[in-house]
Structures are given as structure tokens and as C-alpha cells.
Design a protein around this motif. Sequence first.
Motif, PDB file in Angstrom:
ATOM      1  N   UNK A   1    -101.660  15.036 -22.417  1.00  0.00           N
ATOM      2  CA  UNK A   1    -101.625  16.258 -21.197  1.00  0.00           C
ATOM      3  C   UNK A   1    -100.190  17.623 -21.551  1.00  0.00           C
ATOM      4  N   UNK A   2     -99.394  17.141 -22.351  1.00  0.00           N
ATOM      5  CA  UNK A   2     -99.450  18.336 -22.846  1.00  0.00           C
ATOM      6  C   UNK A   2    -100.112  19.403 -24.351  1.00  0.00           C
ATOM      7  N   UNK A   3    -100.466  19.047 -24.754  1.00  0.00           N
ATOM      8  CA  UNK A   3    -101.687  19.183 -26.157  1.00  0.00           C
ATOM      9  C   UNK A   3    -102.799  19.714 -25.003  1.00  0.00           C
ATOM     10  N   UNK A   4    -103.420  19.441 -23.821  1.00  0.00           N
ATOM     11  CA  UNK A   4    -104.280  19.531 -23.378  1.00  0.00           C
ATOM     12  C   UNK A   4    -103.346  21.224 -22.772  1.00  0.00           C
ATOM     13  N   UNK A   5    -102.511  20.790 -21.843  1.00  0.00           N
ATOM     14  CA  UNK A   5    -101.796  21.985 -20.877  1.00  0.00           C
ATOM     15  C   UNK A   5    -101.785  23.542 -22.182  1.00  0.00           C
TER      16      UNK A   5
END
Length: 120
Positions: free
Chosen positions: A108-112
Amino acid sequence: MDPSFFVRGAVLGFSIAAPVGQIGILCIRRTLADGRAAGLASGLGAATADALYGCIAAFGLTGLTAFFTGQQNWLRLGGGLFLLYLGIRIFLTRPKENAEGLPARGLLGAYGSTFLLTVS
């Protein structure tokens, strides 16, 4: 027609059609450093941001477009500072000998982060 001629033409066509910019390099780096899932999540974040701008253009959201156009200097400054921060951080980070999986930020951090970087 020679099949190798077609294959060489297809490879050349794909290499021209898919230019690698800063976000593409970030996705490649995350794929190599953190694994395929992190690279895919980063690519999806960039694609979501591109789709957002495409929707804004396609649906003619003039108010939002006018806002982004009016704030482009601040958006450029923020995006530039963020790129400088990332560059300095990557430059000062020592490469790991053995990758231990995803860092604490997760998928989720990579996406965001890729979404926010692409939007900026």
C-alpha cells in the motif's frame, strides 16, 4: 516474410512505444529491490494517477483543471522538492547485500507513494 524480421520490428516498436521516465525507473528499482509485487503496486499507483488526469481531461472538469493550472508553480515546487528528497535519500542509502523482502511501508505504501509522486 522472415519471422525474425517481425520479431525485431515488434521489439523495436515496443521499445519506442514504452519510454522509461522517472516513474518507470522508480517502478523498475522497486521491482529489483523489493520484488515483483512492489513493482506491480508502484506501477498501479502511477497508472491510477494517469487515469485520474485522463478522467479530468475526458470529463471536462474545468474547475479542477483550472485549480491545478492556477497552482502549477506550487505543484512543481512540491514535486521538485520531493524528487530531490528521493534522490538524496537513494544516493545516501547503501545497497543491501541480500534483500529481505518488502520494507515496512508494504504494498500500500508503494502504491500510495508512486500515486502521489505521479500526481505531483
